[in-house]
Enzyme design. Sequence first.
Site, mmCIF file in Angstrom:
data_model
loop_
_atom_site.group_PDB
_atom_site.id
_atom_site.type_symbol
_atom_site.label_atom_id
_atom_site.label_comp_id
_atom_site.label_asym_id
_atom_site.label_seq_id
_atom_site.Cartn_x
_atom_site.Cartn_y
_atom_site.Cartn_z
ATOM 1 N N ARG A 1 0.802 -1.057 0.059
ATOM 2 C CA ARG A 1 0.071 0.028 0.080
ATOM 3 C C ARG A 1 0.770 1.179 0.136
ATOM 4 O O ARG A 1 1.997 1.287 0.441
ATOM 5 C CB ARG A 1 -0.777 0.034 1.301
ATOM 6 C CG ARG A 1 -1.760 -1.110 1.236
ATOM 7 C CD ARG A 1 -2.799 -1.079 2.583
ATOM 8 N NE ARG A 1 -3.553 -2.385 2.926
ATOM 9 C CZ ARG A 1 -3.410 -3.419 3.467
ATOM 10 N NH1 ARG A 1 -2.289 -3.353 4.010
ATOM 11 N NH2 ARG A 1 -4.343 -4.179 3.605
ATOM 12 N N HIS B 1 -2.361 2.340 -5.977
ATOM 13 C CA HIS B 1 -3.097 0.950 -5.612
ATOM 14 C C HIS B 1 -3.344 0.104 -6.909
ATOM 15 O O HIS B 1 -3.707 -0.897 -6.634
ATOM 16 C CB HIS B 1 -4.391 1.359 -5.080
ATOM 17 C CG HIS B 1 -4.778 0.450 -3.637
ATOM 18 N ND1 HIS B 1 -3.976 0.589 -2.471
ATOM 19 C CD2 HIS B 1 -5.786 -0.512 -3.339
ATOM 20 C CE1 HIS B 1 -4.761 -0.314 -1.882
ATOM 21 N NE2 HIS B 1 -5.681 -0.835 -2.156
ATOM 22 N N HIS C 1 -4.397 -9.304 3.858
ATOM 23 C CA HIS C 1 -6.160 -9.148 4.063
ATOM 24 C C HIS C 1 -6.664 -9.849 5.350
ATOM 25 O O HIS C 1 -5.922 -11.003 5.532
ATOM 26 C CB HIS C 1 -6.725 -9.777 2.726
ATOM 27 C CG HIS C 1 -6.713 -8.732 1.575
ATOM 28 N ND1 HIS C 1 -6.727 -9.079 0.122
ATOM 29 C CD2 HIS C 1 -6.618 -7.308 1.438
ATOM 30 C CE1 HIS C 1 -6.575 -8.147 -0.461
ATOM 31 N NE2 HIS C 1 -6.293 -7.147 0.273
ATOM 32 N N TYR D 1 -9.733 -10.709 -6.898
ATOM 33 C CA TYR D 1 -8.897 -10.757 -7.723
ATOM 34 C C TYR D 1 -9.081 -11.922 -8.552
ATOM 35 O O TYR D 1 -8.727 -12.194 -9.744
ATOM 36 C CB TYR D 1 -7.579 -10.768 -7.100
ATOM 37 C CG TYR D 1 -7.207 -9.554 -6.534
ATOM 38 C CD1 TYR D 1 -6.969 -8.309 -7.198
ATOM 39 C CD2 TYR D 1 -6.988 -9.432 -5.110
ATOM 40 C CE1 TYR D 1 -6.658 -7.063 -6.641
ATOM 41 C CE2 TYR D 1 -6.944 -8.096 -4.527
ATOM 42 C CZ TYR D 1 -6.532 -6.857 -5.158
ATOM 43 O OH TYR D 1 -6.396 -5.847 -4.671
ATOM 44 N N LYS E 1 -2.638 -2.209 7.479
ATOM 45 C CA LYS E 1 -4.007 -1.760 8.313
ATOM 46 C C LYS E 1 -4.159 -2.322 9.597
ATOM 47 O O LYS E 1 -4.038 -3.598 9.779
ATOM 48 C CB LYS E 1 -5.258 -2.034 7.268
ATOM 49 C CG LYS E 1 -5.305 -1.194 6.023
ATOM 50 C CD LYS E 1 -6.593 -1.461 5.477
ATOM 51 C CE LYS E 1 -6.773 -0.317 4.303
ATOM 52 N NZ LYS E 1 -7.913 -0.606 3.469
ATOM 53 N N ARG F 1 -0.792 -2.418 -6.721
ATOM 54 C CA ARG F 1 -0.921 -3.479 -5.690
ATOM 55 C C ARG F 1 -2.117 -4.298 -6.445
ATOM 56 O O ARG F 1 -2.079 -5.654 -6.135
ATOM 57 C CB ARG F 1 -1.434 -2.750 -4.393
ATOM 58 C CG ARG F 1 -1.837 -3.615 -3.424
ATOM 59 C CD ARG F 1 -2.401 -3.027 -1.953
ATOM 60 N NE ARG F 1 -3.017 -3.736 -1.118
ATOM 61 C CZ ARG F 1 -2.599 -4.470 -0.280
ATOM 62 N NH1 ARG F 1 -1.263 -4.680 -0.197
ATOM 63 N NH2 ARG F 1 -3.450 -5.272 0.684
#
Length: 321
Positions: A159, A259, A285, A294, A190, A262
């Site tokens: 990120r 992004h 994630h 994806y 995150k 990414r």
Amino acid sequence: MAGPDTDPARPEAGSPAAHLEHLRVERRLAPASLRAYTAALQRLADCAAAEGLALPEVQTSALRRWAARLHGEGLAPRSLAQMLSAWRGYYRWLGQRHGLRANPADGLRAPKAPRLLPKALSVEEAVALAEHRVAEPADPRLEARDRCIVELLYGCGLRVAELCSLDVHAGPQAQGWIDRSAAEAHVLGKGRKRRSLPVGRAALDALVDWLAQRPALASPDQPALLLNRSGRRLSPSQVRSRLRERAARAGLPQPVHPHMLRHSYASHLLQSSGELRGVQELLGHASIATTQVYTRLDWQHLAKAYDAAHPRARRKPDDPA
């Protein structure tokens, strides 16, 4: 949200400001998340004030009416869902800390938003961007840095905030760093979750080239890996600007943002490996459902290949039998 006579250092108990302080200090939310919560709670406070209601007195019917009005004024379903989530969190906190009996935001849901696929480059476009070189750069230091940015974003799936927070060396204050000997990047993602991920040869080579140029910009006590021309830590907005400019020079047909690299990293890994769980770990994630989007990109890639190559895909529906 605090009044003019309120001490900003000690927000009023039960107020949105106190809840935001809880999110910042105890939940340790990222600055971008705090900004979103602040905007959502400000909307809640404004709606309540317009009807002369104290926030603990607000009923579900009022929240539903305000949400419908905001949606009618153009608030997108995804933004509305985030706002309602913030409202639910605030009233849940009021119940836990201040005895509110019922959460008026429970059960409120935003209209379902269409699920948009993340934008990703094709393999050819991503490679073209990574291999782009400026023949005679105006500043070789910045050219080496920008190559390093592209390689780390596309080669590691970082990120942009993770990229900008990288330091040259590991240390107690470092949020992230790259261990060149182990070919690993260590980042704080995150939810302040740490993860480690491999760094490929191309990214390591670009990193070495940048580190050779970096001392010309850095002060001795500057820990940041990526610097702007003034010797300060590179900001996410500066990364976005440099990447757009570099993509245009590389001849890519669309603007490129961090992004997108990414997304490209994740999509291309899945195309070549099919390892959904592994890609989930690399991306950091929390839920595999986030990573599964994806697979739809991968399906699009296969569908295009089928349409282009399979003899039974070439006939149009209105072609004569």
